[in-house]
Scaffold this active site. Structure first.
Site, mmCIF file in Angstrom:
data_model
loop_
_atom_site.group_PDB
_atom_site.id
_atom_site.type_symbol
_atom_site.label_atom_id
_atom_site.label_comp_id
_atom_site.label_asym_id
_atom_site.label_seq_id
_atom_site.Cartn_x
_atom_site.Cartn_y
_atom_site.Cartn_z
ATOM 1 C CG PHE A 1 -0.095 0.167 2.534
ATOM 2 C CD1 PHE A 1 0.204 1.579 3.035
ATOM 3 C CD2 PHE A 1 -0.045 -1.101 3.328
ATOM 4 C CE1 PHE A 1 0.832 1.487 4.318
ATOM 5 C CE2 PHE A 1 0.805 -0.813 4.625
ATOM 6 C CZ PHE A 1 1.210 0.199 5.078
ATOM 7 C CG HIS B 1 6.420 -7.387 9.555
ATOM 8 N ND1 HIS B 1 5.393 -8.165 10.248
ATOM 9 C CD2 HIS B 1 5.911 -7.654 8.385
ATOM 10 C CE1 HIS B 1 4.676 -8.977 9.454
ATOM 11 N NE2 HIS B 1 4.807 -8.401 8.215
ATOM 12 N N PRO C 1 3.655 -0.642 10.640
ATOM 13 C CG PRO C 1 3.749 -1.634 8.314
ATOM 14 C CD PRO C 1 4.687 -1.641 9.566
ATOM 15 C CG HIS D 1 8.813 -6.358 6.870
ATOM 16 N ND1 HIS D 1 8.466 -5.167 6.908
ATOM 17 C CD2 HIS D 1 8.559 -6.752 5.917
ATOM 18 C CE1 HIS D 1 7.243 -4.868 6.001
ATOM 19 N NE2 HIS D 1 7.450 -5.995 5.218
#
Length: 471
Positions: free
Chosen positions: A200, A394, A368, A319
């Site tokens: 995203f 992560h 996130p 990650h």
């Protein structure tokens, strides 16, 4: 849920003592309620692999993955340990980059719809989407061997960006000759594309600052507008993983004959196949750094054209990767191959590999959430170096599989929920909206609370979404 042989050591630490063919214990850092039972079985399997050191670790966002769980960390001795494509994942160096828009937060919010639309037009998004950026084979080779540095040389950014990228945007142990023609063909037209799935681009606002001093050093203030990019090595990295899983399966049958799960296919790190995969994996990692750098350039152009404002890099992290690092284990410094799959490096203040700008703060960490929930900026710690091979979570981690999400949720429901929060969204497919709905993920606030309370990364700032762009 009834997990066998799991012992609670403290509030967020659970241990599974080695049994059977496990060579080390497995340790899960989580609250018990969100532990994924299938993923725990996977981390126990990881603990059986040759040369594994100390323990196999699961982060709070652990969920089932290919071979290794997502949210898994494992370190292997460089001499007698292994490297495993399943311990890295198919999207090599899937990672997150945080940008900040300099000033003018109200200007961005007042023009948010235009910004999201222009970003959607400027950045190719979706499955197999191609980029208008074309590179010669020679340039492509240099990009995958030099990473973000090369695309900056080609005009996609500034030299100052490099010190704000993990490994300065380039892992040197790489050789394009270890990459297949199929991988080149899949990757050559995808540089500067976002992709689909959980990838995203999100425009956010800094809603809370927890550590004013560190936030100031990192260049973040409450009310600022940030942009988060989440993408990786696209089809290039996927093909490299696919290639080497097959090569290891075909050429290392004796070595891999007693695996508890065939998806744990691996090669001795020092073997020819181990070194070839490591080299090709690093090519994919450099590709991902370059990909996020080109996307940053495209974002900068949109903000400059539409609003006349500048955008700078806060940090870029990987990650899904395996790295050769030195860590102290049982009082001795050892060189290890640290696999982080759905886990983030979180080195503390003073670490030698960090650039000077982060020597005081520790490495920035970006966790996130899902669209519709918060994301966090944190910093790594010495505690992480001592406890988790310098690693942390992560993201939120999936709670529902993609099929489950499409069965249980509707596009209309998800869109209405986002609308109620004032979040603008542009997406290539309705299916993707449902698969990536907030309800499909664990509570990111809880994940961050756990890593913060454990001390393996510390909260600096919380960002909330204003607009989301997805494949």
């Amino acid at each position: 849920m009834a997990l066998s042989n799991i012992e609670k050591e403290s509030k967020y630490i659970y241990r599974i003592r080695k049994t059977g063919s496990m060579k080390v214990d497995a340790v899960v850092l989580s609250d018990y309620e969100t532990i994924d039972e299938d993923a725990v079985e996977q981390i126990k399997n990881v603990a059986t692999l040759p040369g594994i050191v100390h323990y196999a670790l699961a982060m709070p966002d652990i969920h089932w993955g290919y071979g290794f769980p997502i949210g898994g960390v494992a370190a292997f001795d460089i001499e007698d340990g292994v490297i495993s494509p399943g311990g890295v994942g198919f999207d090599i160096n899937c990672g997150v980059r945080m940008l900040v828009v300099e000033g003018h937060s109200n200007l961005v919010k007042d023009n948010l719809e235009v910004i999201i639309q222009r970003l959607y037009e400027a950045i190719p998004v979706g499955v197999g989407e191609r980029s208008e950026k074309k590179f010669s084979r020679k340039e492509f080779k240099e990009i995958v061997e030099k990473g973000a540095k090369k695309v900056i040389e080609l005009g996609y950014g500034y030299q100052d960006d490099l010190e704000r990228i993990e490994d300065f945007g380039c892992i040197r142990e790489c050789d394009f000759s270890n990459v297949s023609e199929e991988a080149f063909e899949r990757g050559k037209d995808e540089l500067g594309t976002l992709g689909a799935g959980n990838h995203f681009l999100e425009v956010q606002e800094v809603a809370e600052v927890y550590d004013e001093e560190v936030a100031k050093i990192l260049g973040v203030e409450k009310g600022m507008i940030t942009v988060l990019i989440h993408t990786g090595s696209r089809g290039f990295g996927h093909q490299i993983a696919t290639d080497y899983i097959k090569l290891m399966r075909d050429n290392l049958k004796e070595h891999n004959k007693n695996l508890p799960d065939k998806q744990l296919i691996n090669a001795p790190f020092k073997s020819d196949w181990g070194q070839k995969y490591y080299s090709a994996m690093n090519c994919a990692a450099n590709y991902a750094f370059a990909n996020r750098q080109i996307i940053t350039h495209l974002i900068r152009k949109v903000f400059k054209t539409v609003l006349g404002v500048n955008v700078r890099v806060i940090y870029d992290i990987a990650h899904n990767i395996a790295k050769v690092e030195e860590h102290v284990v049982d009082g001795k410094k050892r060189k290890l191959v640290v696999h982080r799959k759905g886990a983030t490096r979180a080195f503390g203040p003073g670490n030698d590999v960090l650039p000077e700008i982060f020597k005081r703060t520790g490495q920035p960490v970006i966790i996130p959430g899902s669209m519709g929930t918060a994301s966090y900026l944190l910093v790594g710690t010495k505690k992480a170096e001592e406890m988790t091979f310098g690693s942390t979570a992560h993201g939120a981690g999936r709670a529902l599989g993609r099929r489950e999400a499409t069965r249980e949720l509707s596009t209309e429901r998800v869109l209405n929920e986002l609308k109620s929060k004032g979040i603008k969204i542009m997406a290539k497919s309705k299916k993707g909206i449902v698969e990536e709905a907030p309800e499909a993920y664990k509570d990111v606030d809880k994940v961050v609370q756990i890593v913060d309370e454990l001390g393996i990364s510390l909260k600096v700032a919380k960002c909330i979404p204003l607009g989301v762009m997805k494949g």
